[in-house]
Design a protein around this motif. Structure first.
Motif, PDB file in Angstrom:
ATOM      1  N   UNK A   4      -5.819 -61.468 -42.819  1.00  0.00           N
ATOM      2  CA  UNK A   4      -6.261 -60.263 -42.123  1.00  0.00           C
ATOM      3  C   UNK A   4      -7.588 -59.808 -42.712  1.00  0.00           C
ATOM      4  N   UNK A   5      -8.636 -59.888 -41.908  1.00  0.00           N
ATOM      5  CA  UNK A   5      -9.965 -59.488 -42.353  1.00  0.00           C
ATOM      6  C   UNK A   5     -10.272 -58.069 -41.892  1.00  0.00           C
ATOM      7  N   UNK A  21     -10.364 -59.623 -47.085  1.00  0.00           N
ATOM      8  CA  UNK A  21      -9.441 -60.489 -46.347  1.00  0.00           C
ATOM      9  C   UNK A  21      -8.224 -60.725 -47.225  1.00  0.00           C
ATOM     10  N   UNK A  22      -7.062 -60.335 -46.734  1.00  0.00           N
ATOM     11  CA  UNK A  22      -5.828 -60.485 -47.507  1.00  0.00           C
ATOM     12  C   UNK A  22      -4.935 -61.516 -46.830  1.00  0.00           C
ATOM     13  N   UNK A  23      -4.375 -62.376 -47.640  1.00  0.00           N
ATOM     14  CA  UNK A  23      -3.441 -63.396 -47.160  1.00  0.00           C
ATOM     15  C   UNK A  23      -2.022 -62.927 -47.425  1.00  0.00           C
ATOM     16  N   UNK A  24      -1.166 -63.023 -46.405  1.00  0.00           N
ATOM     17  CA  UNK A  24       0.229 -62.613 -46.548  1.00  0.00           C
ATOM     18  C   UNK A  24       1.127 -63.711 -46.005  1.00  0.00           C
ATOM     19  N   UNK A  25       2.399 -63.634 -46.408  1.00  0.00           N
ATOM     20  CA  UNK A  25       3.364 -64.628 -45.951  1.00  0.00           C
ATOM     21  C   UNK A  25       3.881 -65.453 -47.108  1.00  0.00           C
ATOM     22  N   UNK A  94     -12.719 -65.148 -42.429  1.00  0.00           N
ATOM     23  CA  UNK A  94     -12.285 -65.610 -43.739  1.00  0.00           C
ATOM     24  C   UNK A  94     -11.422 -66.869 -43.575  1.00  0.00           C
ATOM     25  N   UNK A  95     -11.402 -67.640 -44.626  1.00  0.00           N
ATOM     26  CA  UNK A  95     -10.707 -68.922 -44.619  1.00  0.00           C
ATOM     27  C   UNK A  95     -10.059 -69.141 -45.974  1.00  0.00           C
ATOM     28  N   UNK A 114     -14.174 -60.448 -38.107  1.00  0.00           N
ATOM     29  CA  UNK A 114     -14.593 -59.050 -38.105  1.00  0.00           C
ATOM     30  C   UNK A 114     -16.088 -59.011 -37.804  1.00  0.00           C
ATOM     31  N   UNK A 115     -16.479 -58.151 -36.881  1.00  0.00           N
ATOM     32  CA  UNK A 115     -17.857 -58.131 -36.395  1.00  0.00           C
ATOM     33  C   UNK A 115     -18.747 -57.308 -37.318  1.00  0.00           C
TER      34      UNK A 115
END
Length: 120
Positions: A4-5, A21-25, A94-95, A114-115
């Motif tokens: 999520x960015x 940018x956060x990574x979840x899961x 993000x990657x 995200x713009x």
């Protein structure tokens, strides 16, 4: 896994923004994390990348202006953008290379984009 960015927006030339940018899961570990951008009518390009140990690399056009960093405890990558120029206008993605178990290889995940708009 989801990325999520956030943090994009409209800024005047010379201004600053910070993208997150956060990574979840289901995450065992994250290898490289990076930011890419795609301007209208152009191909997506790598902006900056950071390894798990903190080594960084930047595209020449942002060196000295952008700083990538990460918080491994929060599974988050940041991009601090200073001295923004109109040519930095793009959708930023993000990657991350994410392993979901000890035995798995890293899979590639992308944020939604995200713009960033820089006005002259």
């Amino acid at each position: 896994v989801q990325l999520q960015a956030s943090g994009g927006g409209l800024v005047q030339a010379g201004g600053s923004l910070r993208l997150s940018c956060v990574a979840t899961g289901r995450i065992f570990s994250i290898n490289d994390m990076g930011w890419y951008r795609q301007a209208p009518g152009k191909q997506r390009e790598l902006v900056a990348v950071i390894t798990k140990s903190g080594r960084t690399n930047y595209v020449d056009s942002v060196k000295g202006r952008f700083t990538i960093s990460r918080d491994n405890a929060k599974n988050t990558v940041y991009l601090r953008m200073n001295s923004l120029k109109p040519e930095d206008t793009a959708v930023y993605y993000c990657n991350a290379g994410v392993r979901d178990t000890y035995y798995s290889i890293a899979d590639d995940y992308w944020g939604q984009g995200t713009l960033v708009t820089v006005s002259s």
